[in-house]
Design an enzyme around this catalytic site. Sequence first.
Site, PDB file in Angstrom:
ATOM      1  N   LEU A  19       0.836  -1.192   0.000  1.00 29.53           N
ATOM      2  CA  LEU A  19       0.000   0.000   0.000  1.00 29.53           C
ATOM      3  C   LEU A  19       0.877   1.250   0.000  1.00 29.53           C
ATOM      4  O   LEU A  19       0.592   2.242  -0.670  1.00 29.53           O
ATOM      5  CB  LEU A  19      -0.850  -0.044   1.266  1.00 29.53           C
ATOM      6  CG  LEU A  19      -2.194   0.611   1.221  1.00 29.53           C
ATOM      7  CD1 LEU A  19      -2.991   0.121   0.036  1.00 29.53           C
ATOM      8  CD2 LEU A  19      -2.934   0.304   2.522  1.00 29.53           C
ATOM      9  N   ILE A 147      16.054 -15.749   5.164  1.00 25.53           N
ATOM     10  CA  ILE A 147      17.074 -16.362   4.303  1.00 25.53           C
ATOM     11  C   ILE A 147      16.733 -16.129   2.835  1.00 25.53           C
ATOM     12  O   ILE A 147      17.573 -15.786   2.015  1.00 25.53           O
ATOM     13  CB  ILE A 147      17.165 -17.878   4.579  1.00 25.53           C
ATOM     14  CG1 ILE A 147      17.788 -18.109   5.959  1.00 25.53           C
ATOM     15  CG2 ILE A 147      17.976 -18.594   3.507  1.00 25.53           C
ATOM     16  CD1 ILE A 147      17.841 -19.561   6.367  1.00 25.53           C
ATOM     17  N   LYS A 186       8.592   1.846  21.114  1.00 25.80           N
ATOM     18  CA  LYS A 186       9.926   1.258  21.194  1.00 25.80           C
ATOM     19  C   LYS A 186      10.643   1.328  19.846  1.00 25.80           C
ATOM     20  O   LYS A 186      10.135   0.833  18.842  1.00 25.80           O
ATOM     21  CB  LYS A 186       9.800  -0.204  21.642  1.00 25.80           C
ATOM     22  CG  LYS A 186       9.382  -0.327  23.105  1.00 25.80           C
ATOM     23  CD  LYS A 186      10.493   0.254  23.952  1.00 25.80           C
ATOM     24  CE  LYS A 186      10.209   0.240  25.429  1.00 25.80           C
ATOM     25  NZ  LYS A 186      11.227   1.007  26.175  1.00 25.80           N
ATOM     26  N   LYS A 188      13.848   0.197  19.330  1.00 24.21           N
ATOM     27  CA  LYS A 188      14.941  -0.776  19.180  1.00 24.21           C
ATOM     28  C   LYS A 188      14.762  -1.747  18.007  1.00 24.21           C
ATOM     29  O   LYS A 188      15.715  -1.995  17.265  1.00 24.21           O
ATOM     30  CB  LYS A 188      15.105  -1.564  20.493  1.00 24.21           C
ATOM     31  CG  LYS A 188      16.406  -2.361  20.579  1.00 24.21           C
ATOM     32  CD  LYS A 188      17.634  -1.503  20.756  1.00 24.21           C
ATOM     33  CE  LYS A 188      17.811  -1.099  22.219  1.00 24.21           C
ATOM     34  NZ  LYS A 188      18.918  -0.139  22.382  1.00 24.21           N
ATOM     35  N   CYS A 379     -17.701 -15.146 -12.652  1.00 28.75           N
ATOM     36  CA  CYS A 379     -16.961 -16.355 -13.012  1.00 28.75           C
ATOM     37  C   CYS A 379     -17.717 -17.600 -12.519  1.00 28.75           C
ATOM     38  O   CYS A 379     -18.747 -17.929 -13.088  1.00 28.75           O
ATOM     39  CB  CYS A 379     -15.529 -16.268 -12.494  1.00 28.75           C
ATOM     40  SG  CYS A 379     -14.404 -17.241 -13.503  1.00 28.75           S
ATOM     41  N   GLY A 381     -19.678 -17.705 -10.231  1.00 25.21           N
ATOM     42  CA  GLY A 381     -21.016 -17.179  -9.940  1.00 25.21           C
ATOM     43  C   GLY A 381     -21.903 -17.175 -11.186  1.00 25.21           C
ATOM     44  O   GLY A 381     -23.096 -17.491 -11.117  1.00 25.21           O
ATOM     45  N   MET A 382     -21.334 -16.834 -12.339  1.00 25.51           N
ATOM     46  CA  MET A 382     -22.116 -16.899 -13.589  1.00 25.51           C
ATOM     47  C   MET A 382     -22.405 -18.355 -13.948  1.00 25.51           C
ATOM     48  O   MET A 382     -23.513 -18.692 -14.393  1.00 25.51           O
ATOM     49  CB  MET A 382     -21.345 -16.237 -14.729  1.00 25.51           C
ATOM     50  CG  MET A 382     -21.811 -16.700 -16.105  1.00 25.51           C
ATOM     51  SD  MET A 382     -21.227 -15.676 -17.456  1.00 25.51           S
ATOM     52  CE  MET A 382     -21.329 -16.826 -18.832  1.00 25.51           C
ATOM     53  N   HIS A 513     -13.459 -11.400 -14.609  1.00 27.44           N
ATOM     54  CA  HIS A 513     -13.332 -10.775 -13.286  1.00 27.44           C
ATOM     55  C   HIS A 513     -13.256  -9.252 -13.426  1.00 27.44           C
ATOM     56  O   HIS A 513     -12.165  -8.689 -13.443  1.00 27.44           O
ATOM     57  CB  HIS A 513     -12.078 -11.304 -12.585  1.00 27.44           C
ATOM     58  CG  HIS A 513     -12.212 -12.717 -12.137  1.00 27.44           C
ATOM     59  ND1 HIS A 513     -12.847 -13.064 -10.969  1.00 27.44           N
ATOM     60  CD2 HIS A 513     -11.823 -13.872 -12.703  1.00 27.44           C
ATOM     61  CE1 HIS A 513     -12.835 -14.376 -10.829  1.00 27.44           C
ATOM     62  NE2 HIS A 513     -12.219 -14.900 -11.880  1.00 27.44           N
ATOM     63  N   GLU A 515     -13.759  -7.056 -11.305  1.00 33.66           N
ATOM     64  CA  GLU A 515     -13.208  -6.398 -10.114  1.00 33.66           C
ATOM     65  C   GLU A 515     -11.725  -6.059 -10.273  1.00 33.66           C
ATOM     66  O   GLU A 515     -11.217  -5.158  -9.614  1.00 33.66           O
ATOM     67  CB  GLU A 515     -13.438  -7.262  -8.859  1.00 33.66           C
ATOM     68  CG  GLU A 515     -12.630  -8.560  -8.776  1.00 33.66           C
ATOM     69  CD  GLU A 515     -13.280  -9.755  -9.466  1.00 33.66           C
ATOM     70  OE1 GLU A 515     -14.086  -9.559 -10.404  1.00 33.66           O
ATOM     71  OE2 GLU A 515     -12.969 -10.906  -9.084  1.00 33.66           O
TER      72      GLU A 515
END
Length: 541
Positions: A19, A147, A186, A188, A379, A381-382, A513, A515
């Site tokens: 973000l 790592i 804090k 540190k 998707c 849903g359809m 999609h 969205e």
Amino acid sequence: MTRYIFITGGVVSSLGKGLMAAALAALLQARGHTVRIKKFDPYLNVDPGTMSPYQHGEVYVTDDGAETDLDLGHYERFTGVPSRQSDNITSGRVYRDIIAKERRGDFLGATVQVIPHVTDAIKAFARADTEGLDFVLCEIGGTVGDIESLPFLEAIRQMAADVGRNNVVYIHCTLVPYLAAAGELKTKPTQHSVAELRGIGIQPQVLVCRSEHPLPDGDRAKIALFCNVPKEAVISALDAPSIYDVPMQYHAEGLDDQVLAAFGLDAPPPDLSRWQRISERLHNPEGEVTIGVVGKYTGMKDAYKSLTEALVHGGIANRVKVNIRWLDAEEFEGQDVAARLEPMHGILVPGGFGERGSEGKIASVRFARERDVPFFGICLGMQMACIEAARHQAGVAGASTTEFGPTDEPVVGLITEWMSAEGRQVREAGGDLGGTMRLGAYPARLAGNSVAASIYGADTVSERHRHRYEVNVHYRDALEAAGLLFSGMSPDGLLPEIVERPDHSWFVGVQFHPELKSKPFEPHPLFAGFVAAAVRQSRLV
Ligand code: GLN
């Protein structure tokens, strides 16, 4: 000349680095610069496509068909710059490509090593597809000290030598925890995290400190001294009421000024009017609607990140607050669906995989159809909407999808061949899980006087796909006779892309999609339309 901004994280994960990168890029844009944001993911999966949404949240899909980290969704929502394949890389992909080259003998007998081969590949990725851009921001996933991140940190350290020290800025994002017992913030952990980074040879120039309380001046001075950064470059980042307030909040804290100062650049102040307008609408809604999302991954909100944001954008378009009720489809089975759905002003069945909860989704479609409640199927849903129409209206009692197992009535089935802009695409029915989907942008033609065409105001649209199965065009006539109009089709007329019900207040199913392309400053027309229908519904009940 392209300048690079590298963003690392320290102390803990989930600090909102993605973000922050998105908001900083939006601020640089608002100051007249061009930007692109990339994400380096240190895990060994080649891409997140095969990872469970419970583990990793949503898989964000780009126009060019890459399955990427959900942070790319933030980048695109904040900058409007469409993400590409070349914006997300994982350790898995780097190693896969290097090992393939090694097997081909491309290294001419050399010993293949992390430095320089892996680091060179990472640097090449950072520089790919960046011609003409003012700034490239690269977010390194994970936390300093892991790592797995080391090759990425070494590569970004080397970048300063490659492109010139003045053309690179390092930002480190850390946590400044509040200890209630001591009544103090804090510093540190931040000091240690920066010390670790400096041990690798990276001196961050800007520190973004996430905390629950504003950083007192003394703490800011202390962090600056111990971490060797100017005091003004210690940015305090508190939680924002909405993610769309974040660009303005970071600007108020001086983030973009400090980054530009670190480059030795001067730029006119940003034009923040776009973000002010969004914020004004978000915080002063003229009403509310409640949308029931009937899905499977409802316990993991990040699994539906873009969907959630697109509904927020639909609210911005209609000046209302959108309350989302997450409903677990599996719990619906054998239960009184009506009692659960009656309070909803709109019902949305999102994308998903697998049979679990499907009967609950089909029951939700039926409820929305019979009660004339606005319905949006995406998707899966359809696909569920088509199966519901087949079973309960077209007399195809055994209607199902081959995704759930063999069926005599494959209203939804596996398609292994289709046409794209690049020509015929073929996938193997038994191929790798990661490679058998229809992925990325495909065009759809919309029927003349359909709801879809009027919502989009266009006769052809391009939307992003991520699915293996398709609604079977052989059932089109039967379903249309039963009242479900196929209003969007692939240009060759074979793949149903949009279905709708002309006799319903608002009932739309889409195979893609939408969205993924919605933005707060450009709400997707389908989400704006769905929320508008929910507003009308809220006035009825
Ligand atoms: N599982 C369905 C398919 O593969 C739908 C996928 C989705 O909703 N993204 O076709």
